[in-house]
Design a protein around this motif. Sequence first.
Motif, mmCIF file in Angstrom:
data_model
loop_
_atom_site.group_PDB
_atom_site.id
_atom_site.type_symbol
_atom_site.label_atom_id
_atom_site.label_comp_id
_atom_site.label_asym_id
_atom_site.label_seq_id
_atom_site.Cartn_x
_atom_site.Cartn_y
_atom_site.Cartn_z
ATOM 1 N N GLY A 1 0.796 -1.219 0.000
ATOM 2 C CA GLY A 1 0.000 0.000 0.000
ATOM 3 C C GLY A 1 0.829 1.268 0.000
ATOM 4 O O GLY A 1 2.039 1.263 -0.235
ATOM 5 N N ALA A 2 0.168 2.361 0.300
ATOM 6 C CA ALA A 2 0.792 3.685 0.212
ATOM 7 C C ALA A 2 1.947 3.863 1.199
ATOM 8 O O ALA A 2 2.965 4.475 0.859
ATOM 9 C CB ALA A 2 -0.259 4.769 0.445
ATOM 10 N N ALA A 3 1.820 3.326 2.399
ATOM 11 C CA ALA A 3 2.896 3.479 3.390
ATOM 12 C C ALA A 3 4.165 2.772 2.923
ATOM 13 O O ALA A 3 5.274 3.304 3.069
ATOM 14 C CB ALA A 3 2.457 2.933 4.741
ATOM 15 N N SER A 4 4.020 1.590 2.366
ATOM 16 C CA SER A 4 5.189 0.871 1.857
ATOM 17 C C SER A 4 5.784 1.571 0.639
ATOM 18 O O SER A 4 6.997 1.588 0.460
ATOM 19 C CB SER A 4 4.820 -0.565 1.506
ATOM 20 O OG SER A 4 4.516 -1.289 2.678
ATOM 21 N N ALA A 5 4.936 2.139 -0.203
ATOM 22 C CA ALA A 5 5.433 2.887 -1.359
ATOM 23 C C ALA A 5 6.262 4.082 -0.896
ATOM 24 O O ALA A 5 7.359 4.332 -1.404
ATOM 25 C CB ALA A 5 4.271 3.351 -2.226
ATOM 26 N N VAL B 1 12.887 1.461 12.792
ATOM 27 C CA VAL B 1 12.722 0.134 13.383
ATOM 28 C C VAL B 1 11.870 0.187 14.648
ATOM 29 O O VAL B 1 11.064 -0.707 14.911
ATOM 30 C CB VAL B 1 14.109 -0.482 13.688
ATOM 31 C CG1 VAL B 1 14.003 -1.722 14.539
ATOM 32 C CG2 VAL B 1 14.829 -0.806 12.394
ATOM 33 N N SER B 2 12.032 1.243 15.425
ATOM 34 C CA SER B 2 11.295 1.322 16.694
ATOM 35 C C SER B 2 9.863 1.818 16.529
ATOM 36 O O SER B 2 9.080 1.736 17.461
ATOM 37 C CB SER B 2 12.050 2.221 17.674
ATOM 38 O OG SER B 2 12.044 3.558 17.203
ATOM 39 N N SER B 3 9.540 2.329 15.355
ATOM 40 C CA SER B 3 8.188 2.853 15.170
ATOM 41 C C SER B 3 7.225 1.738 14.752
ATOM 42 O O SER B 3 7.638 0.638 14.411
ATOM 43 C CB SER B 3 8.192 3.944 14.090
ATOM 44 O OG SER B 3 8.332 3.378 12.816
ATOM 45 N N GLU B 4 5.974 2.061 14.778
ATOM 46 C CA GLU B 4 4.944 1.118 14.346
ATOM 47 C C GLU B 4 4.431 1.462 12.953
ATOM 48 O O GLU B 4 3.378 1.019 12.539
ATOM 49 C CB GLU B 4 3.770 1.136 15.359
ATOM 50 C CG GLU B 4 4.132 0.609 16.721
ATOM 51 C CD GLU B 4 4.604 -0.850 16.684
ATOM 52 O OE1 GLU B 4 4.011 -1.662 15.935
ATOM 53 O OE2 GLU B 4 5.581 -1.159 17.389
ATOM 54 N N TRP B 5 5.213 2.248 12.231
ATOM 55 C CA TRP B 5 4.838 2.689 10.896
ATOM 56 C C TRP B 5 4.818 1.502 9.938
ATOM 57 O O TRP B 5 5.719 0.669 9.931
ATOM 58 C CB TRP B 5 5.812 3.756 10.431
ATOM 59 C CG TRP B 5 5.556 4.320 9.075
ATOM 60 C CD1 TRP B 5 4.361 4.754 8.591
ATOM 61 C CD2 TRP B 5 6.514 4.527 8.050
ATOM 62 N NE1 TRP B 5 4.525 5.233 7.311
ATOM 63 C CE2 TRP B 5 5.839 5.098 6.954
ATOM 64 C CE3 TRP B 5 7.870 4.293 7.943
ATOM 65 C CZ2 TRP B 5 6.474 5.435 5.768
ATOM 66 C CZ3 TRP B 5 8.506 4.635 6.772
ATOM 67 C CH2 TRP B 5 7.811 5.200 5.692
ATOM 68 N N ASP B 6 3.799 1.422 9.114
ATOM 69 C CA ASP B 6 3.649 0.302 8.183
ATOM 70 C C ASP B 6 4.726 0.272 7.107
ATOM 71 O O ASP B 6 4.990 -0.782 6.532
ATOM 72 C CB ASP B 6 2.274 0.347 7.510
ATOM 73 C CG ASP B 6 1.145 0.055 8.474
ATOM 74 O OD1 ASP B 6 1.403 -0.596 9.512
ATOM 75 O OD2 ASP B 6 0.004 0.489 8.201
ATOM 76 N N GLY B 7 5.368 1.373 6.842
ATOM 77 C CA GLY B 7 6.368 1.425 5.782
ATOM 78 C C GLY B 7 7.793 1.197 6.245
ATOM 79 O O GLY B 7 8.728 1.348 5.470
ATOM 80 N N ARG B 8 7.981 0.807 7.496
ATOM 81 C CA ARG B 8 9.343 0.682 8.027
ATOM 82 C C ARG B 8 10.151 -0.413 7.345
ATOM 83 O O ARG B 8 11.330 -0.248 7.086
ATOM 84 C CB ARG B 8 9.331 0.500 9.539
ATOM 85 C CG ARG B 8 8.800 -0.810 10.017
ATOM 86 C CD ARG B 8 8.897 -0.922 11.554
ATOM 87 N NE ARG B 8 8.453 -2.215 11.971
ATOM 88 C CZ ARG B 8 7.270 -2.469 12.488
ATOM 89 N NH1 ARG B 8 6.424 -1.474 12.676
ATOM 90 N NH2 ARG B 8 6.943 -3.684 12.834
ATOM 91 N N THR B 9 9.540 -1.542 7.038
ATOM 92 C CA THR B 9 10.259 -2.609 6.343
ATOM 93 C C THR B 9 10.630 -2.167 4.935
ATOM 94 O O THR B 9 11.749 -2.402 4.471
ATOM 95 C CB THR B 9 9.414 -3.892 6.300
ATOM 96 O OG1 THR B 9 9.092 -4.270 7.632
ATOM 97 C CG2 THR B 9 10.147 -5.016 5.603
ATOM 98 N N ALA B 10 9.706 -1.517 4.265
ATOM 99 C CA ALA B 10 9.983 -1.018 2.920
ATOM 100 C C ALA B 10 11.071 0.045 2.939
ATOM 101 O O ALA B 10 11.888 0.121 2.013
ATOM 102 C CB ALA B 10 8.699 -0.472 2.303
ATOM 103 N N LEU B 11 11.135 0.865 3.991
ATOM 104 C CA LEU B 11 12.200 1.860 4.132
ATOM 105 C C LEU B 11 13.557 1.169 4.180
ATOM 106 O O LEU B 11 14.485 1.548 3.459
ATOM 107 C CB LEU B 11 11.988 2.702 5.393
ATOM 108 C CG LEU B 11 13.105 3.684 5.751
ATOM 109 C CD1 LEU B 11 13.142 4.831 4.757
ATOM 110 C CD2 LEU B 11 12.928 4.204 7.162
#
Length: 148
Positions: free
Chosen positions: A53-57, A112-122
Motif C-alpha cells: 500500500g501507500a505506506a510501503s510505497a 525500526v522502533s516505530s509502528e509505521w507500516d512502511g518501516r520494512t519497505a524503508l
Amino acid sequence: MPDAADEEPETPLPDLPPLPADPRWRVEHLPFLSAVSMALLTFAASAGFFVGGAASALGAAAGVLIVTLSFTMSTLVIAWADTVRPALLMPLGLLTYTVKYTLLGVILAYGVSSEWDGRTALGLGIVAGVMVWTAVQAWWMYRKTARK
C-alpha cells in the motif's frame, strides 16, 4: 630582541601535484547515477505500493532517496575538497561519512522502533539503493578506466 639564530627555521609546504586539466571527471558519473536512482525510486515505490500500500510505497521511495542524497553529498564534498586542496580529502571525507552514517543510523533506529507500516519497505529501499548505486558506480569506473 631575539636573534635570527633563536628563531625556528620555517618548513616549506610540500610540493603538490598539479591538478588535472579538467576536474569534471570527479562528478561526471552523477547524472547517470541520479537517473538510475530515480528509476530505482520509481520501481521501489511501485513495488512497495503493490505489496503493502501507500505506506510501503512511501517507505521504499524514501529509502532510495535517502541513499541517493547521501551518496551525492559525499561525492560533491570529496570532489570539492580534491579540487581545492587534496590534503582536505581525508578529514572532509571522514567527516562526511561520519555525519552521513550517523543520520542514517538515526533514521533506521527511528524506523525500526516505530509502528509505521512502511518501516520494512524503508529498510529494503535503503538496501536496494546502496546496492544499485555501488554496482553502477563500480561499473562506471571500470568502464572509464578500461578505455585507457
